[in-house]
Design an enzyme around this catalytic site. Sequence first.
Site, mmCIF file in Angstrom:
data_model
loop_
_atom_site.group_PDB
_atom_site.id
_atom_site.type_symbol
_atom_site.label_atom_id
_atom_site.label_comp_id
_atom_site.label_asym_id
_atom_site.label_seq_id
_atom_site.Cartn_x
_atom_site.Cartn_y
_atom_site.Cartn_z
ATOM 1 N N CYS A 238 4.807 5.954 2.714
ATOM 2 C CA CYS A 238 3.611 6.417 3.403
ATOM 3 C C CYS A 238 2.859 7.352 2.466
ATOM 4 O O CYS A 238 3.327 7.626 1.368
ATOM 5 C CB CYS A 238 3.988 7.195 4.651
ATOM 6 S SG CYS A 238 4.883 6.218 5.867
ATOM 7 N N ASN B 87 6.687 11.549 4.047
ATOM 8 C CA ASN B 87 6.830 10.277 3.364
ATOM 9 C C ASN B 87 8.300 10.181 3.004
ATOM 10 O O ASN B 87 8.828 11.070 2.348
ATOM 11 C CB ASN B 87 5.964 10.288 2.094
ATOM 12 C CG ASN B 87 6.303 9.150 1.169
ATOM 13 O OD1 ASN B 87 6.736 8.087 1.614
ATOM 14 N ND2 ASN B 87 6.116 9.353 -0.118
ATOM 15 N N GLY B 88 8.960 9.134 3.465
ATOM 16 C CA GLY B 88 10.361 8.997 3.105
ATOM 17 C C GLY B 88 11.198 8.429 4.210
ATOM 18 O O GLY B 88 10.672 7.763 5.114
ATOM 19 N N TYR C 298 5.518 -0.219 -8.802
ATOM 20 C CA TYR C 298 4.708 -0.906 -7.807
ATOM 21 C C TYR C 298 3.841 0.008 -6.950
ATOM 22 O O TYR C 298 2.678 -0.263 -6.712
ATOM 23 C CB TYR C 298 5.629 -1.714 -6.879
ATOM 24 C CG TYR C 298 4.918 -2.277 -5.670
ATOM 25 C CD1 TYR C 298 4.087 -3.386 -5.790
ATOM 26 C CD2 TYR C 298 5.054 -1.684 -4.427
ATOM 27 C CE1 TYR C 298 3.413 -3.887 -4.689
ATOM 28 C CE2 TYR C 298 4.379 -2.192 -3.319
ATOM 29 C CZ TYR C 298 3.565 -3.282 -3.459
ATOM 30 O OH TYR C 298 2.900 -3.777 -2.374
HETATM 31 P P1 AMP Z 1 8.783 -11.362 -2.992
HETATM 32 O O1 AMP Z 1 7.657 -12.283 -2.757
HETATM 33 O O2 AMP Z 1 9.634 -11.132 -1.762
HETATM 34 O O3 AMP Z 1 9.616 -11.675 -4.186
HETATM 35 O O4 AMP Z 1 8.165 -9.905 -3.264
HETATM 36 C C1 AMP Z 1 7.621 -9.614 -4.499
HETATM 37 C C2 AMP Z 1 6.175 -9.257 -4.346
HETATM 38 O O5 AMP Z 1 6.010 -8.228 -3.373
HETATM 39 C C3 AMP Z 1 5.617 -8.719 -5.632
HETATM 40 O O6 AMP Z 1 4.369 -9.362 -5.833
HETATM 41 C C4 AMP Z 1 5.433 -7.229 -5.437
HETATM 42 O O7 AMP Z 1 4.188 -6.799 -5.957
HETATM 43 C C5 AMP Z 1 5.466 -7.039 -3.955
HETATM 44 N N1 AMP Z 1 6.367 -5.956 -3.529
HETATM 45 C C6 AMP Z 1 7.472 -5.512 -4.119
HETATM 46 N N2 AMP Z 1 8.047 -4.520 -3.393
HETATM 47 C C7 AMP Z 1 7.283 -4.344 -2.311
HETATM 48 C C8 AMP Z 1 7.348 -3.483 -1.172
HETATM 49 N N3 AMP Z 1 8.331 -2.593 -1.022
HETATM 50 N N4 AMP Z 1 6.371 -3.598 -0.249
HETATM 51 C C9 AMP Z 1 5.396 -4.500 -0.395
HETATM 52 N N5 AMP Z 1 5.274 -5.340 -1.435
HETATM 53 C C10 AMP Z 1 6.205 -5.277 -2.385
#
Ligand code: AMP
Length: 484
Positions: free
Chosen positions: A2, A102-103, A256
């Site tokens: 968050c 946040n956490g 990310y």
């Molecule tokens: P996936 O499609 O499940 O392999 O997720 C990977 C994609 O989700 C990548 O394009 C990342 O940019 C994004 N991503 C990675 N971690 C998160 C997260 N915690 N929340 C939202 N998006 C994420």
Amino acid sequence: MCGFISIFGPAGADAIHDVLNGLLAIQHRGQDAAGVVAFKDRFQAKKGLGLVREVFQDKHLQRLRGPLAVGHVRYPTVGLGEDTDVQPFWLDYPVGTAMAHNGNVTNFHELKRTYFGQRNIHLGSNCDLEVVLYVFADALMRRAADPITVGDVETAVHEVFTRVKGAYSVVGITSQGLYAFRDPYGIKPIIFGRKATPAGAWYAVASESVVLDVAGYEVVRNLRAGEMLWIGEDHVPHFVQVGDRPHRPCIFEFIYFARPDTFLDGTSVYEARMELGRRLGRAFRRTGLSADVVIPVPESARTAAQTMAEELGLPCREGFVKNRYVGRTFIMPNDKARRDSIRAKLNPIRAEFEGKDVIVLDDSIVRGNTSRQMVKIARQMGARKVYLASYSPPLMYPCLYGIDMSTKREFVARGRTSEQIAAELGADSVLYQTIDEMVDAVRTAGNRELEFCKACFEGLYPTGDVTEQMLKDIELDRIAATEG
Ligand code: AMP
């Protein structure tokens, strides 16, 4: 995950405008819900589901007056999403205070059963902030006299650190001032800034430095692990080191979560991503493969794709166009819904793929849904070879500190070799950053001494209180929430 901001302006000022500007700057940290609580004679709140600009209208600004305010944007997680959980939370009694965080509190369920359950207190939400708020307020209520002193806040923060486990950065206000604290291991980011005006000093505490930039504050410094801040009626910032644990900021923020124009603990996220791209470029060269172009999966992989391409002497091209109006794919209820919306969200440009050997770069691979779709599209567009690359190492362990990750069984990398992952995702090869290269790249961009929380990559949880049982419970909760 968050985002938050809290402001304390001079007497007679209204903090709401800076709070809303700040919330817009950290909208990327949460698009599910937004809220503000301000104090002028009494607490006034506006909270709702949706984006900041959807939740707040002019009429709310008339109400949210006063120099003290706290705001929050919420990141959606599976199984939650109720409006009773929208932050900030506030109490008028036994102490008036509003708080946002946040956490993730790792002993939330246990505290509900013990600390609260034994006193027959039933919490009104599913949000773990509520336990932080009550433990803090309970301790603050027991202070000897008014006004609230820095020692009173220190006692309350100490009580929180003693009882509440996990990772949480917290900001809050009382009728008399602003407080903030960072969890004992400093896993979650939190930064303090100030702006001087003829009417007096304004103070701000936020999740990312970019908030301070856009709201016109100069950065003073990051809070340290286990450190608190209190600015009371004297308008002077008082810092106290309450905890004594080692600092272990989350490395996934650099990969990310944070905006590239943010500095976290003195390190530029943009520089870190550039260095991550360079390192991966070198690793690709060592594989002996050759490619024609590097194509990032938008948005977060863009920065690293440029340096990876530079390192390899290749062009970096926008092969996928992102429709930013499609909602978040990551938290959709099931895999089919996620796959469909990934396709709707990312559309290819044929000319960048046709007849080429392409490197498709993402920041991370979790379940593999995005990568699988990107490989499929690349082949449909006529790519000859599709080499997948991730500038972070394989994700394999759930994050217990607030980043929404999968259950263990959902991680595509778990229990597979890179050849097997490539086969599973339909790619000609898959290349990951190593953990050592990742850490070194982020250090090179800023603080050479920094050690990180990298539990999601290696399964070592810095708070030291994560048991196998806890991991199992979380896994079961997630499975029930996604399948139930
Ligand atoms: P996936 O499609 O499940 O392999 O997720 C990977 C994609 O989700 C990548 O394009 C990342 O940019 C994004 N991503 C990675 N971690 C998160 C997260 N915690 N929340 C939202 N998006 C994420």
